[in-house]
Every structure is written in C-alpha cells, then in structure tokens.
Design a protein around this motif. Sequence first.
Motif, mmCIF file in Angstrom:
data_model
loop_
_atom_site.group_PDB
_atom_site.id
_atom_site.type_symbol
_atom_site.label_atom_id
_atom_site.label_comp_id
_atom_site.label_asym_id
_atom_site.label_seq_id
_atom_site.Cartn_x
_atom_site.Cartn_y
_atom_site.Cartn_z
ATOM 1 N N THR A 173 0.827 -1.216 0.000
ATOM 2 C CA THR A 173 0.000 0.000 0.000
ATOM 3 C C THR A 173 0.860 1.264 0.000
ATOM 4 O OG1 THR A 173 -1.678 -1.208 1.207
ATOM 5 C CG2 THR A 173 -1.896 1.177 1.198
ATOM 6 N N GLU A 174 1.894 1.276 0.825
ATOM 7 C CA GLU A 174 2.721 2.480 0.944
ATOM 8 C C GLU A 174 3.385 2.854 -0.372
ATOM 9 O OE1 GLU A 174 5.857 2.492 3.751
ATOM 10 O OE2 GLU A 174 4.570 3.325 5.297
ATOM 11 N N THR A 175 4.030 1.855 -0.980
ATOM 12 C CA THR A 175 4.725 2.151 -2.233
ATOM 13 C C THR A 175 3.709 2.562 -3.305
ATOM 14 O OG1 THR A 175 6.420 0.561 -1.633
ATOM 15 C CG2 THR A 175 6.366 1.221 -3.928
ATOM 16 N N SER A 176 2.553 1.935 -3.287
ATOM 17 C CA SER A 176 1.519 2.291 -4.271
ATOM 18 C C SER A 176 1.123 3.751 -4.131
ATOM 19 C CB SER A 176 0.286 1.401 -4.082
ATOM 20 O OG SER A 176 0.632 0.059 -4.252
ATOM 21 N N MET A 177 0.940 4.188 -2.885
ATOM 22 C CA MET A 177 0.574 5.591 -2.663
ATOM 23 C C MET A 177 1.666 6.519 -3.195
ATOM 24 S SD MET A 177 -1.274 5.915 1.046
ATOM 25 C CE MET A 177 -0.044 5.175 2.067
ATOM 26 N N ALA A 178 2.915 6.148 -2.906
ATOM 27 C CA ALA A 178 4.036 6.994 -3.332
ATOM 28 C C ALA A 178 4.182 7.013 -4.854
ATOM 29 C CB ALA A 178 5.325 6.524 -2.683
ATOM 30 N N THR B 69 2.005 19.793 3.105
ATOM 31 C CA THR B 69 2.281 19.085 4.362
ATOM 32 C C THR B 69 1.162 18.113 4.742
ATOM 33 O OG1 THR B 69 3.386 21.120 5.034
ATOM 34 C CG2 THR B 69 3.115 19.424 6.725
ATOM 35 N N GLY B 70 -0.086 18.484 4.500
ATOM 36 C CA GLY B 70 -1.184 17.596 4.880
ATOM 37 C C GLY B 70 -1.711 16.760 3.729
ATOM 38 N N ALA B 71 -1.080 16.854 2.560
ATOM 39 C CA ALA B 71 -1.621 16.169 1.368
ATOM 40 C C ALA B 71 -1.250 14.688 1.370
ATOM 41 C CB ALA B 71 -1.077 16.836 0.107
ATOM 42 N N PRO B 72 -2.137 13.825 0.826
ATOM 43 C CA PRO B 72 -1.795 12.399 0.759
ATOM 44 C C PRO B 72 -0.668 12.154 -0.252
ATOM 45 C CG PRO B 72 -3.867 12.821 -0.384
ATOM 46 C CD PRO B 72 -3.462 14.103 0.266
ATOM 47 N N PRO B 73 0.016 11.021 -0.134
ATOM 48 C CA PRO B 73 1.182 10.764 -0.993
ATOM 49 C C PRO B 73 0.888 10.857 -2.491
ATOM 50 C CG PRO B 73 1.068 9.137 0.755
ATOM 51 C CD PRO B 73 -0.189 9.946 0.855
ATOM 52 N N TRP B 74 -0.289 10.391 -2.931
ATOM 53 C CA TRP B 74 -0.542 10.388 -4.376
ATOM 54 C C TRP B 74 -0.644 11.799 -4.933
ATOM 55 C CZ3 TRP B 74 -3.826 8.013 -0.824
ATOM 56 C CH2 TRP B 74 -5.031 8.644 -0.552
ATOM 57 N N LYS B 75 -1.055 12.753 -4.086
ATOM 58 C CA LYS B 75 -1.113 14.147 -4.561
ATOM 59 C C LYS B 75 0.296 14.710 -4.715
ATOM 60 C CE LYS B 75 -5.710 15.463 -3.952
ATOM 61 N NZ LYS B 75 -6.675 15.908 -2.986
ATOM 62 N N ARG B 76 1.200 14.272 -3.840
ATOM 63 C CA ARG B 76 2.590 14.733 -3.936
ATOM 64 C C ARG B 76 3.237 14.144 -5.187
ATOM 65 N NH1 ARG B 76 4.368 15.453 2.292
ATOM 66 N NH2 ARG B 76 2.276 15.436 3.144
ATOM 67 N N ALA B 79 2.309 15.984 -8.115
ATOM 68 C CA ALA B 79 2.938 17.311 -8.222
ATOM 69 C C ALA B 79 4.275 17.239 -8.945
ATOM 70 C CB ALA B 79 3.119 17.903 -6.831
ATOM 71 N N GLY B 80 4.680 16.017 -9.321
ATOM 72 C CA GLY B 80 5.888 15.878 -10.140
ATOM 73 C C GLY B 80 7.060 15.215 -9.442
ATOM 74 N N ILE B 81 6.771 14.392 -8.432
ATOM 75 C CA ILE B 81 7.861 13.711 -7.726
ATOM 76 C C ILE B 81 7.895 12.231 -8.109
ATOM 77 C CG2 ILE B 81 8.820 13.067 -5.484
ATOM 78 C CD1 ILE B 81 7.728 15.545 -4.289
ATOM 79 N N GLY B 82 9.043 11.779 -8.553
ATOM 80 C CA GLY B 82 9.277 10.356 -8.775
ATOM 81 C C GLY B 82 10.093 9.853 -7.603
#
Lengths: 290, 244
Positions: A173-178, B69-76, B79-82
């Motif tokens: 789940t974590e890696t998927s979110m990232a 800071t409060g955004a979930p990872p998928w939003k980050r 925003a253009g981060i690999g």
Amino acid sequence: MFLQQLVNGITIGSLYSLVALGLTMVYGIMRVLDIANAGAYVLGAYLGVWGYTHTHSLPVALLAGVIGAALVGYLFQRLIYTPVNRPDDPIVPLIASIGLFIVMEDLFRLIAGPWTLTFPARLPFQRLALGGVIVTGSQLTILATAAVLFLLLWLVLNKTKIGLGWQATAQDTETSMAMGINTRAVLAFAFGMGYAFSAIAGILVAVHHNAVFPTMGDIPSYKMLAIVVLGGLGNPLGAILASMLIGLLEAFVGGYVGSSIPTDALAFMALIVILLVRPQGLFTSGGAAK
Amino acid sequence: MPPFLEVQNLQVSYGRARVVRGVSLEVAAGECVALVGANGAGKTSIIRSIMGLTPATGGRVLINGADVTGAPPWKRASAGIGYMPEGRRIFSNLNVERNLLVGAYQVRDQTRVRTSLERIYGIFPRLRERQSQFGSTLSGGEQQMLAIGRALMSDPRLLIIDEVSMGLAPVLVSQAFQLITRLHVEGLTILLVEQNAKKALQVAERGYLLESGRVVLSGTASDLSGHPDFVGTYFGRTCTTGAE
C-alpha cells in the motif's frame, strides 16, 4: 450421475466464487475479514425482489441489488472499516464486521419481516436436457452470469488502471501511494465491487430457491471464510478455484454419500486438512496471500 | 522563483522518539542535492515525510511553492515527484512491464505512457528482455533498474532516490551513480539520499549532512567533502559544528 453432479458442483462453486471474490478482494487490500459481506448477499436478494416486483425484469433486479450493495459497501468502508482499521490489530475490524452483519440481519427482519419472500423470476434460459444430464434454467442463469462476471473481473484486474491499482495496493500500500495511486479510491472500488458480487450471488440463489429470508446469509458468512483461507487470502483466482473445489466436493458427497455427511461442514473439513498440510492456502501465487 | 522542493523546520517522531529535529532543506529546479548521513541519522524519515508516508509532527513541506504538508502521498506524486524507495520495494507479483506501468499510474495519456515505457527500455535494455517476468525473479541489480525505471515513468520533475547503493555489488553501485549523473545532465532535478556519502557528493552539486535528525553541515559538494566535520563524521571524530 457423475456428469449431473459435476454440473451441480460447478453451479454451487460459481455461487460461492461470487461471494468469496468480494471477501478476498477486500482482504487483499485492507487485511480485513469482512463478515458483513454476507449481509450484502442478503441485501442483494431483498433489493432484487423489490426491483423484480416493480419491473418484472431480472436485469433491473440485478442492477438494483448491485447499486444498493455497492453503495452500502462503500459506506461501510468509509464510515466503519477505515476509521477502526489498524494494521497491528485486525481483531477490531473483524468484530465490527460481525456486528454489522448482525445489525443488517435484524434490519432485514424489521423492514421486510421474518417470513420468506418468493422470487419467481422469469429466467433467460430454459431447462436443458443433454443425455442424462439436466441443467435447469436457474443453473444456466447462474453459470452464464458467473462466467460473465469472472471475465469482467479478469478484464478489470488486468486491463484497467483501477485493476492495476488494486494489484499494486494489495501487495504494498505504501509504495503504491508513493507511486501516485489513490489508495482510497482503490479501497472504495474493492468494497463496491466485492459487495456487488455478493449481491448478485444473493439474487441468483434467491431465484434458484425461489426464496428470500433474513438469515439466508448465515451459512455463506462462515463458509466463505473457509473458502478464502483455502484459496489463499487476498488471491482472487485462488478464491474461485477453492470455491469450485468446495462446490464439487459438496455436490459429489451429497450425490454419492447422501445426507450422512452434512455438506455444509465439508468446507471446514477441507479447511482443517489444508491448514495442517499447507497453511498458506492452496493457491498462493498471483495475489497478496498473507 | 521558489525552489521546487522546500522543507521548513521538519520534525518527525515515532511515538516519543524524535527522529527528525527541525530539518530545513531545499532543492532548486535542475539541481542534484545529496542528503547524507550515517545509518539512523534520519535520512529516510525525512524522505518518507516529504512523500507523505510518515506524517510530520512539525514544520512544512512545499512543492513548487505550494504547501503539501497535509496532502496524501498520491497528490505529492502528481505534483511531479518520482520516488525510488529504500529497499527498492518493487511489486514482486507483477511483471516488469506492469511494475513500470504503476509508476505511470497518474498519466492519463496512453501515448505518453508508451513513450515513457520505450524510454525506460532504452535506458535499461535488460528490462525489455525481462518485461514479462515477475519482479520476484529479477536479480538485485535488475530490481534496482526496475525501481529507478518505475520512478521515471511519470516523467517527474524531481527524482528522489533513497539509498541507491544499498545491497548492490560495487560494480553495480558505480553503474547506478553513472546513471544518476546522466539523468542529471539531461536536466532532471534529483534529491539523492545516501549512506555512501563520498559517491553521492561526487554526483551532487550541493549536500546536507545529517546527524541525529539534524542538519549539521550544508554547502556545495566540494566544500562538504573537504570539511573537517564531514571527514570527522565519516571517520570517527565527533562533529561539533552547528548547521551552516
């Protein structure tokens, strides 16, 4: 006799698959054993009867069940399971799911009454006799619907973005979110689809037995647990294969041995044997069996 | 123009243990910045917090000037981060191609996805050969390629690489750093998190040295690698200087 039991077994297995798929898809992504999924099976049957009574159309009945159950699944996930779910304590959501199932059963009893409703639907298939094998219209409907839904699920999991998201999230789940996967949406999809599949199974069983009653989800609620553990938790293909195995076992034992062995206990007998020899489940590849 | 990534006074705790204590850093567009420090210095916690995987207990994370800071990872990610996580974390039950497609999850344009896929296969021909193999069957080096390739699939503006050298043979470590240099020369902004500080500072233009959750040194890569405190930290002398 053999071919007849084969058809009966595949039919039972198809129904079990539809419920087990919902349970295993939710487990795969949230690690929650969602007993309340069996409530969606009953909800589907009631909504199906309601839809059919008003329209006399089986597709509309199925649609009513699917929409209603998917919505309930989504709401349970957002309002109950997500807030109480803790990775280090799976007991809390399990107890919550048992509570939800009990509440659902009592609501069905309060709203629709404790009696059995009939579901005399006109089926799209006629009874078929091939040699000595008889396949009823409801069996054909179950087999055709399950085949379409298995194909649909395969397409969704392997050819769509949300399916890829489910597979990735079920593993990590974590890696998927990232990686940019909105795991909340994937979770909502898993619950919605899982509850919809159970609802369809409920409608098909209700049509097959021409009966809808509040406690019709009791046996599926625990038998499905045995099936998803047999298939490897979180593994959709394993759930289908285990369902077929149990369906065939029940049909052949019921057909050849008779009622001296209770068929509803067979899933648990198989579970005990499998837990002794292969505790990770029979089919652990291709999913997130943990 | 604001830096592409800005971390202000970041604090991260696990229970009562404070692992990041007021870290500030920034990465401007086009830069390659190294975040170095010994094991347990807090490097991965900072990166996880930047990605939204570990919540910050204080401070702010800004991407392109916007507070996330409060955004979930998928939003980050969008925003253009690999991101290449520590330990690679490839999806072992997905084949190579589907692993790569996960990296392009937010890209809607399928033509762009195919182009990215071809680009990654161009950079890593070995992945093309292995495209239908499950991730679990790949060697450590191939998994590293896959993890970097997956992070590049969305055509990110910033690539965060967490411990690229971990668990790799020396020859593969050199190849990995050559690749990072190549990606940076091509214009990619990179935040490199490494225990192998010497290698990281050979590639990066600037660096931050972390110790016990604090930045104790920062500056250009050449200043940092020649600094007595940096040498002391890596060769056993206790660091005495505060953040610069």
